[in-house]
Write an enzyme that holds these catalytic residues in place. Sequence first.
Site, mmCIF file in Angstrom:
data_model
loop_
_atom_site.group_PDB
_atom_site.id
_atom_site.type_symbol
_atom_site.label_atom_id
_atom_site.label_comp_id
_atom_site.label_asym_id
_atom_site.label_seq_id
_atom_site.Cartn_x
_atom_site.Cartn_y
_atom_site.Cartn_z
ATOM 1 N N SER A 155 40.553 43.731 40.844
ATOM 2 C CA SER A 155 40.845 42.996 39.614
ATOM 3 C C SER A 155 40.389 43.837 38.431
ATOM 4 O O SER A 155 39.195 43.937 38.145
ATOM 5 C CB SER A 155 40.123 41.646 39.608
ATOM 6 O OG SER A 155 40.614 40.819 40.622
ATOM 7 N N LYS A 211 47.205 38.730 37.680
ATOM 8 C CA LYS A 211 45.861 38.367 38.145
ATOM 9 C C LYS A 211 45.043 37.755 37.017
ATOM 10 O O LYS A 211 44.306 36.775 37.235
ATOM 11 C CB LYS A 211 45.165 39.607 38.689
ATOM 12 C CG LYS A 211 43.718 39.388 39.120
ATOM 13 C CD LYS A 211 43.593 38.469 40.326
ATOM 14 C CE LYS A 211 42.152 38.425 40.826
ATOM 15 N NZ LYS A 211 42.002 37.584 42.022
#
Length: 293
Positions: free
Chosen positions: A95, A170
């Site tokens: 991420s 994300k």
Amino acid sequence: MKKIGFIGLGIMGRPMALNLLRAGADVLVNDADNNVLRMAKEQGIHTGTISAVGRECDLVFMILPNGDIVKEVIFGEGGLTSSIKKPQVICDMSSVTPAESQYCHKRLEQMGIGFADAPVSGGEPKAIDGTLSFMVGGDEQSYQLLKPYFEIMGSSSVLIGGSGSGSIAKLANQIIVNLSIAAVSEAFVLVKKAGADPRKVYEAIRGGLAGSEVLDAKLPMILKRDFTPGGKIAINHKDIKNVLETAKDQKIPLPFTAQLFQVMQALDVSGNMEDDHCGIIQYFERLAGVEVG
């Protein structure tokens, strides 16, 4: 199957690598923690240096704590690009910000190496049972090479668009998940403080519009006071910071997300960062002087 490199054996990475191994893939792994590598060996996974992963593997998957570590693993001394063979695709499942993904893509493209940003959603439980969701940014050719392995580690993968698109998805995912947990937390602090039974309220509302996968996954943990991390507050705090950095670059106001970041800052001060992100409720409990569960 191709020989697969896998770098990063944390809460998510180790079960993902194990699922590749169990599916018959030839997997070579690396992690910064020697104890983690020892456990991987005990589970029958071959280990090697980062440069060995680059030299020996056809495709490389990474899931690492932040963008700086991703760049160091790829471009640093002894990193993947010090020995990588071609043609090859590096898939970053970490991420990170879209800008960090685009940086890696541009540098690797100049070297003739493919790159995809493919962060995941589902947390540790879905990493273990192989039902993660992959949000992919990159080109069609790289995606098709990676897709069979996404299907081993997850239940869905979507090529969203060019480089950075997966990371954008994300960020959106993390806004929705974490604000949903915060909303559930506020709601059930109200329920408890006002004198209703949280379990009965949960039964009453979960089948209606307020029902959600977040509610079903996180409220039972809250009621049991089980903050064992599947997704740590610390990791989600970092993700929300990435959201706000990207929003600042794009001149996008995100007032609720900004407030959530401050909630997480307070949880850092109170020593809760290693809790599962359902532990966000502890901030609201302290404000109200009540404990749900």
